[in-house]
Design a protein around this motif. Sequence first.
Motif, PDB file in Angstrom:
ATOM      1  N   ASP A 227       0.824  -1.219   0.000  1.00  0.00           N
ATOM      2  CA  ASP A 227       0.000   0.000   0.000  1.00  0.00           C
ATOM      3  C   ASP A 227       0.857   1.269   0.000  1.00  0.00           C
ATOM      4  O   ASP A 227       0.596   2.233   0.721  1.00  0.00           O
ATOM      5  CB  ASP A 227      -0.951   0.007   1.201  1.00  0.00           C
ATOM      6  CG  ASP A 227      -1.914  -1.173   1.178  1.00  0.00           C
ATOM      7  OD1 ASP A 227      -2.267  -1.627   0.076  1.00  0.00           O
ATOM      8  OD2 ASP A 227      -2.283  -1.649   2.272  1.00  0.00           O
ATOM      9  N   GLY A 228       1.901   1.236  -0.824  1.00  0.00           N
ATOM     10  CA  GLY A 228       2.724   2.429  -0.956  1.00  0.00           C
ATOM     11  C   GLY A 228       3.611   2.728   0.234  1.00  0.00           C
ATOM     12  O   GLY A 228       4.026   3.879   0.416  1.00  0.00           O
ATOM     13  N   LYS A 229       3.921   1.739   1.047  1.00  0.00           N
ATOM     14  CA  LYS A 229       4.771   1.955   2.218  1.00  0.00           C
ATOM     15  C   LYS A 229       5.827   0.865   2.313  1.00  0.00           C
ATOM     16  O   LYS A 229       5.536  -0.319   2.178  1.00  0.00           O
ATOM     17  CB  LYS A 229       3.934   1.990   3.497  1.00  0.00           C
ATOM     18  CG  LYS A 229       4.766   2.339   4.737  1.00  0.00           C
ATOM     19  CD  LYS A 229       3.888   2.585   5.957  1.00  0.00           C
ATOM     20  CE  LYS A 229       3.248   1.309   6.470  1.00  0.00           C
ATOM     21  NZ  LYS A 229       2.545   1.526   7.757  1.00  0.00           N
ATOM     22  N   ILE A 230       7.055   1.295   2.542  1.00  0.00           N
ATOM     23  CA  ILE A 230       8.180   0.374   2.725  1.00  0.00           C
ATOM     24  C   ILE A 230       8.439   0.209   4.212  1.00  0.00           C
ATOM     25  O   ILE A 230       8.522   1.195   4.950  1.00  0.00           O
ATOM     26  CB  ILE A 230       9.442   0.916   2.025  1.00  0.00           C
ATOM     27  CG1 ILE A 230       9.245   0.925   0.502  1.00  0.00           C
ATOM     28  CG2 ILE A 230      10.664   0.088   2.399  1.00  0.00           C
ATOM     29  CD1 ILE A 230      10.354   1.634  -0.245  1.00  0.00           C
ATOM     30  N   GLU A 231       8.570  -1.037   4.651  1.00  0.00           N
ATOM     31  CA  GLU A 231       8.915  -1.340   6.039  1.00  0.00           C
ATOM     32  C   GLU A 231      10.117  -2.281   6.059  1.00  0.00           C
ATOM     33  O   GLU A 231      10.153  -3.269   5.323  1.00  0.00           O
ATOM     34  CB  GLU A 231       7.740  -1.989   6.781  1.00  0.00           C
ATOM     35  CG  GLU A 231       6.566  -1.059   7.013  1.00  0.00           C
ATOM     36  CD  GLU A 231       5.519  -1.648   7.949  1.00  0.00           C
ATOM     37  OE1 GLU A 231       5.797  -2.729   8.516  1.00  0.00           O
ATOM     38  OE2 GLU A 231       4.451  -1.039   8.115  1.00  0.00           O
ATOM     39  N   ILE A 232      11.064  -1.946   6.910  1.00  0.00           N
ATOM     40  CA  ILE A 232      12.285  -2.743   7.045  1.00  0.00           C
ATOM     41  C   ILE A 232      12.533  -3.022   8.514  1.00  0.00           C
ATOM     42  O   ILE A 232      12.417  -2.119   9.352  1.00  0.00           O
ATOM     43  CB  ILE A 232      13.489  -2.005   6.434  1.00  0.00           C
ATOM     44  CG1 ILE A 232      13.276  -1.819   4.920  1.00  0.00           C
ATOM     45  CG2 ILE A 232      14.789  -2.764   6.696  1.00  0.00           C
ATOM     46  CD1 ILE A 232      14.270  -0.887   4.278  1.00  0.00           C
ATOM     47  N   MET A 233      12.868  -4.262   8.824  1.00  0.00           N
ATOM     48  CA  MET A 233      13.196  -4.650  10.198  1.00  0.00           C
ATOM     49  C   MET A 233      14.577  -5.289  10.215  1.00  0.00           C
ATOM     50  O   MET A 233      14.868  -6.181   9.404  1.00  0.00           O
ATOM     51  CB  MET A 233      12.160  -5.640  10.740  1.00  0.00           C
ATOM     52  CG  MET A 233      12.322  -5.945  12.208  1.00  0.00           C
ATOM     53  SD  MET A 233      11.892  -4.522  13.251  1.00  0.00           S
ATOM     54  CE  MET A 233      12.547  -5.048  14.836  1.00  0.00           C
ATOM     55  N   LEU A 234      15.430  -4.826  11.113  1.00  0.00           N
ATOM     56  CA  LEU A 234      16.782  -5.364  11.261  1.00  0.00           C
ATOM     57  C   LEU A 234      16.858  -6.179  12.546  1.00  0.00           C
ATOM     58  O   LEU A 234      16.572  -5.666  13.628  1.00  0.00           O
ATOM     59  CB  LEU A 234      17.812  -4.234  11.310  1.00  0.00           C
ATOM     60  CG  LEU A 234      17.824  -3.244  10.142  1.00  0.00           C
ATOM     61  CD1 LEU A 234      18.848  -2.146  10.401  1.00  0.00           C
ATOM     62  CD2 LEU A 234      18.121  -3.952   8.835  1.00  0.00           C
TER      63      LEU A 234
ATOM     64  N   LYS B  40      12.934   6.184   7.657  1.00  0.00           N
ATOM     65  CA  LYS B  40      13.092   6.756   8.989  1.00  0.00           C
ATOM     66  C   LYS B  40      12.968   5.668  10.054  1.00  0.00           C
ATOM     67  O   LYS B  40      12.144   4.758   9.941  1.00  0.00           O
ATOM     68  CB  LYS B  40      12.031   7.830   9.237  1.00  0.00           C
ATOM     69  CG  LYS B  40      12.009   8.943   8.196  1.00  0.00           C
ATOM     70  CD  LYS B  40      13.288   9.740   8.204  1.00  0.00           C
ATOM     71  CE  LYS B  40      13.216  10.891   7.200  1.00  0.00           C
ATOM     72  NZ  LYS B  40      14.496  11.646   7.144  1.00  0.00           N
ATOM     73  N   LYS B  41      13.765   5.795  11.098  1.00  0.00           N
ATOM     74  CA  LYS B  41      13.676   4.863  12.209  1.00  0.00           C
ATOM     75  C   LYS B  41      12.446   5.193  13.049  1.00  0.00           C
ATOM     76  O   LYS B  41      12.284   6.316  13.508  1.00  0.00           O
ATOM     77  CB  LYS B  41      14.933   4.936  13.077  1.00  0.00           C
ATOM     78  CG  LYS B  41      14.973   3.899  14.184  1.00  0.00           C
ATOM     79  CD  LYS B  41      16.277   3.978  14.956  1.00  0.00           C
ATOM     80  CE  LYS B  41      16.329   2.932  16.060  1.00  0.00           C
ATOM     81  NZ  LYS B  41      17.579   2.999  16.844  1.00  0.00           N
ATOM     82  N   VAL B  42      11.587   4.189  13.253  1.00  0.00           N
ATOM     83  CA  VAL B  42      10.347   4.414  14.018  1.00  0.00           C
ATOM     84  C   VAL B  42      10.280   3.553  15.273  1.00  0.00           C
ATOM     85  O   VAL B  42       9.349   3.678  16.059  1.00  0.00           O
ATOM     86  CB  VAL B  42       9.107   4.137  13.133  1.00  0.00           C
ATOM     87  CG1 VAL B  42       9.062   5.106  11.966  1.00  0.00           C
ATOM     88  CG2 VAL B  42       9.088   2.690  12.636  1.00  0.00           C
ATOM     89  N   GLY B  43      11.242   2.678  15.460  1.00  0.00           N
ATOM     90  CA  GLY B  43      11.272   1.810  16.627  1.00  0.00           C
ATOM     91  C   GLY B  43      12.554   1.019  16.636  1.00  0.00           C
ATOM     92  O   GLY B  43      13.383   1.142  15.716  1.00  0.00           O
ATOM     93  N   PRO B  44      12.790   0.179  17.643  1.00  0.00           N
ATOM     94  CA  PRO B  44      14.015  -0.617  17.706  1.00  0.00           C
ATOM     95  C   PRO B  44      14.180  -1.495  16.465  1.00  0.00           C
ATOM     96  O   PRO B  44      13.408  -2.417  16.232  1.00  0.00           O
ATOM     97  CB  PRO B  44      13.820  -1.472  18.964  1.00  0.00           C
ATOM     98  CG  PRO B  44      12.845  -0.710  19.795  1.00  0.00           C
ATOM     99  CD  PRO B  44      11.921  -0.049  18.821  1.00  0.00           C
ATOM    100  N   GLY B  45      15.161  -1.175  15.648  1.00  0.00           N
ATOM    101  CA  GLY B  45      15.445  -1.954  14.450  1.00  0.00           C
ATOM    102  C   GLY B  45      14.455  -1.780  13.312  1.00  0.00           C
ATOM    103  O   GLY B  45      14.594  -2.420  12.272  1.00  0.00           O
ATOM    104  N   LYS B  46      13.467  -0.896  13.467  1.00  0.00           N
ATOM    105  CA  LYS B  46      12.406  -0.772  12.462  1.00  0.00           C
ATOM    106  C   LYS B  46      12.490   0.572  11.740  1.00  0.00           C
ATOM    107  O   LYS B  46      12.610   1.617  12.366  1.00  0.00           O
ATOM    108  CB  LYS B  46      11.029  -0.908  13.115  1.00  0.00           C
ATOM    109  CG  LYS B  46       9.877  -0.925  12.116  1.00  0.00           C
ATOM    110  CD  LYS B  46       8.542  -1.169  12.807  1.00  0.00           C
ATOM    111  CE  LYS B  46       7.403  -1.229  11.799  1.00  0.00           C
ATOM    112  NZ  LYS B  46       6.092  -1.491  12.455  1.00  0.00           N
ATOM    113  N   PHE B  47      12.413   0.493  10.390  1.00  0.00           N
ATOM    114  CA  PHE B  47      12.471   1.677   9.544  1.00  0.00           C
ATOM    115  C   PHE B  47      11.280   1.666   8.591  1.00  0.00           C
ATOM    116  O   PHE B  47      10.902   0.614   8.068  1.00  0.00           O
ATOM    117  CB  PHE B  47      13.769   1.694   8.739  1.00  0.00           C
ATOM    118  CG  PHE B  47      15.008   1.937   9.571  1.00  0.00           C
ATOM    119  CD1 PHE B  47      15.621   3.173   9.595  1.00  0.00           C
ATOM    120  CD2 PHE B  47      15.541   0.911  10.344  1.00  0.00           C
ATOM    121  CE1 PHE B  47      16.753   3.395  10.360  1.00  0.00           C
ATOM    122  CE2 PHE B  47      16.680   1.119  11.116  1.00  0.00           C
ATOM    123  CZ  PHE B  47      17.282   2.366  11.124  1.00  0.00           C
ATOM    124  N   VAL B  48      10.715   2.849   8.358  1.00  0.00           N
ATOM    125  CA  VAL B  48       9.514   2.956   7.524  1.00  0.00           C
ATOM    126  C   VAL B  48       9.612   4.210   6.669  1.00  0.00           C
ATOM    127  O   VAL B  48      10.177   5.224   7.098  1.00  0.00           O
ATOM    128  CB  VAL B  48       8.234   3.024   8.395  1.00  0.00           C
ATOM    129  CG1 VAL B  48       7.005   3.319   7.540  1.00  0.00           C
ATOM    130  CG2 VAL B  48       8.041   1.732   9.169  1.00  0.00           C
TER     131      VAL B  48
END
Length: 277
Positions: free
Chosen positions: A77-84, A121-129
Amino acid sequence: MKKWALAAIVYLLAIIGGYWVYDANFKTEAKTPMDMSHESPVSTNESHAHNESGSGHHHESTGTEAGEVKPSFSYKDGKIEIMLKDMQSNPVTNLEVNHEKLMHLIVVNDHLDQYYHIHPKKVGPGKFVIPYQLAEGRYKAFIDVKPKNLNYKVEPVGFTVGNPVENHIHPSLVPDQTFIKTIDGKTVEMKVSSFEAQKPVTLQFILDETTLEPYLGAAGHVVILNESAGQYLHVHPKDEQRPVFETQFDHPGTYKIWAEFKQAGKVRVFPFIIKIK
């Protein structure tokens, strides 16, 4: 009677002394798994798959080091989410700022004619959106970060947007005959010191430096992919002030180079295709 009491005292002291020696020297070494469960493993290996050439940074996807960071990528839905996460599935939170950003995300389509340099952008521990609209198609993402004290190797992550046409033939990349590109009236010429694999290569870009501005803390950025988008190089200028880059191609083949420069307030991307022997 006195001899018996003295002997009993000596015997008792011997037992107490023996137990104390055992406790001090052996018991502390026999911790159970539950005792050790709170002790996190520590790595001192800081040789990420991010190599440095001179004072310019050279990030790549090649190398033999085993990665200690597991990135996950999703586009919906037009959003990128990345978790490290690390190998114990804990969020990776200790990242170095690399050219003004914690994360550089490079996205290309399967034709290598669409290129995006994005900074989630970092939005939480290890999470970027980051919200980002992509056209229907097949893509590869390269998550470029620099974890502290953990090995990390940039690997391509394939993903699909929408329902692209199946069995579409992709033409091979055709090397440029000349390395001069003009975009928005701005001309850039690339000079290559060598076209041989496994040898140091200098990429020098000739452009109007009177309008050149720092972009993400440097005079420019260069991203290189091989034809299959399996080998990744992200190179920064040698001295950060001039558009001169040092790198190396490990294998022969055809490569596409995207050179990014900011001139008069606008960032432009100049693509080049070269053949390495």
